[in-house]
Scaffold this active site. Structure first.
Site, PDB file in Angstrom:
ATOM      1  N   TYR A 167       6.054 -11.070  19.819  1.00  0.00           N
ATOM      2  CA  TYR A 167       4.830 -10.390  19.377  1.00  0.00           C
ATOM      3  C   TYR A 167       5.081  -8.874  19.237  1.00  0.00           C
ATOM      4  CZ  TYR A 167      -0.221  -9.287  19.669  1.00  0.00           C
ATOM      5  OH  TYR A 167      -1.486  -8.838  19.448  1.00  0.00           O
ATOM      6  N   LYS A 200       4.760  -6.673  15.890  1.00  0.00           N
ATOM      7  CA  LYS A 200       3.734  -5.632  15.816  1.00  0.00           C
ATOM      8  C   LYS A 200       4.334  -4.253  15.546  1.00  0.00           C
ATOM      9  CE  LYS A 200      -0.149  -7.845  16.358  1.00  0.00           C
ATOM     10  NZ  LYS A 200      -0.953  -8.119  15.136  1.00  0.00           N
TER      11      LYS A 200
END
Ligand code: NAI
Length: 297
Positions: A165, A169
């Site tokens: 993640y 991101k």
């Protein structure tokens, strides 16, 4: 300045739940025609429910807003093209793209399968890239566009158990930094929103006593200026609990080190010196950083 989107067309991905839904309703209440994209999956990206996007459209039409559903995945390039065509044939333009769709597959890196890593990158990073790539020619042609990518403190600063993640991101920030440079001349601005909110994504991550303060409206309030004509370009806005801040990449002042290749030990010896805060202005592009180094040697 009032933020009015009357007559504008906005695509919001992952708008079937949580922040995306909240963003879409706010844009529709302020006059935008909205495309509600959501494949209706579970938090980890499994499953599908094509009624989720339609249900949000119903809610928007219920207060007199204008909305059409698209229940495809942002990872499916063909389906994303269909979504763009849908917006163009229905309303003739696309002013705003909010890349919000996201999933979580948290595990420590040691326990994470490559598939879990790739799936998260595919939805957050490539999903945003797919949507941007699809709408971009229309924004170029109309010489106007506002794009938002959704980043996270996990990518900006790190978070245990979220290597996939976090990589996705912060990848979005790199994407924004470069695309924003290319897009300025077309009046296309791209910015990043770093939310903190109580949603199904954070339900078992954020402690309950903090979660109640993390309302979704505070994040959407941060999104709306980034979608507006007055939006900045290439900025990161962190938003949550009614508090707002911009995040910036910082570089230290740095040191010129003679014969570093012969004696790389010097870097460790001088680590504190070369880490001193930079006194000059912020660096605004990769080439600017190169010139800073060249001027110092
Ligand atoms: P959520 O789980 O409530 O909503 C995400 C939505 O995206 C869901 O409706 C889901 O069906 C949809 N979605 C997932 N994969 C999709 C795909 N391939 N194609 C189309 N739709 C898809 O989560 P939440 O919290 O509203 O998150 C929204 C965004 O904000 C995400 O990008 C998330 O990473 C980001 N974010 C959220 C934070 C928070 O505190 N809630 C913190 C930092 C970032």
């Amino acid at each position: 300045m009032s933020l009015d989107f009357t007559g504008q067309v906005a695509i919001i991905t992952g708008a079937g739940n949580g922040l995306g839904k909240n963003h879409a309703i706010a844009l529709a209440k302020r006059g935008a025609h909205v495309v509600i994209n959501d494949m209706g999956g579970n938090r980890d990206g499994s499953g599908r429910d094509s009624t989720v996007a339609e249900a949000v459209c119903e809610e928007i039409r219920g207060f007199g807003g204008s909305a059409i559903p698209h229940s495809g995945s942002v990872t499916d390039v063909e389906s994303v093209e269909t979504m763009t065509d849908l917006a163009m044939t229905t309303w003739g333009r696309i002013d705003v793209l909010v890349n919000n769709a996201g999933i979580l597959r948290d595990k420590t890196f040691a326990k994470m399968s490559l598939d879990d890593f790739k799936q998260v990158l595919d939805v957050h990073l490539m999903g945003s890239v797919n949507c941007c790539h699809s709408v971009y020619p229309h924004m170029q042609q109309q010489q106007y566009g506002r794009i938002v990518v959704t980043t996270s403190s996990s990518g900006l600063y790190g978070n245990f158990g979220q290597t996939n993640y976090g990589a996705a991101k912060l990848g979005l920030v790199g994407f924004m930094n470069c695309l924003g440079l290319e897009s300025q001349k077309y009046n296309i601005h791209i910015n990043a929103l770093a939310p903190i909110a109580n949603t199904r994504m954070t339900a078992d991550i954020i402690p309950q006593n903090i979660a109640t303060a993390l309302d979704q409206d505070s994040v959407t309030a941060g999104l709306l200026p980034l979608c507006s004509q007055a939006a900045p370009n290439r900025k990161i806005l962190a938003a949550g609990a009614g508090y707002y801040a911009t995040s910036q990449l910082m570089e230290s002042d740095g040191s010129a080190i003679d014969n570093a290749f012969e004696h790389p030990e010097q870097l460790l010896e001088q680590w504190q010196t070369l880490s001193q805060p930079y006194q000059g202005s912020n660096i605004n592009s990769g080439p600017e950083q190169t010139m800073k180094f060249i001027k110092r040697i």
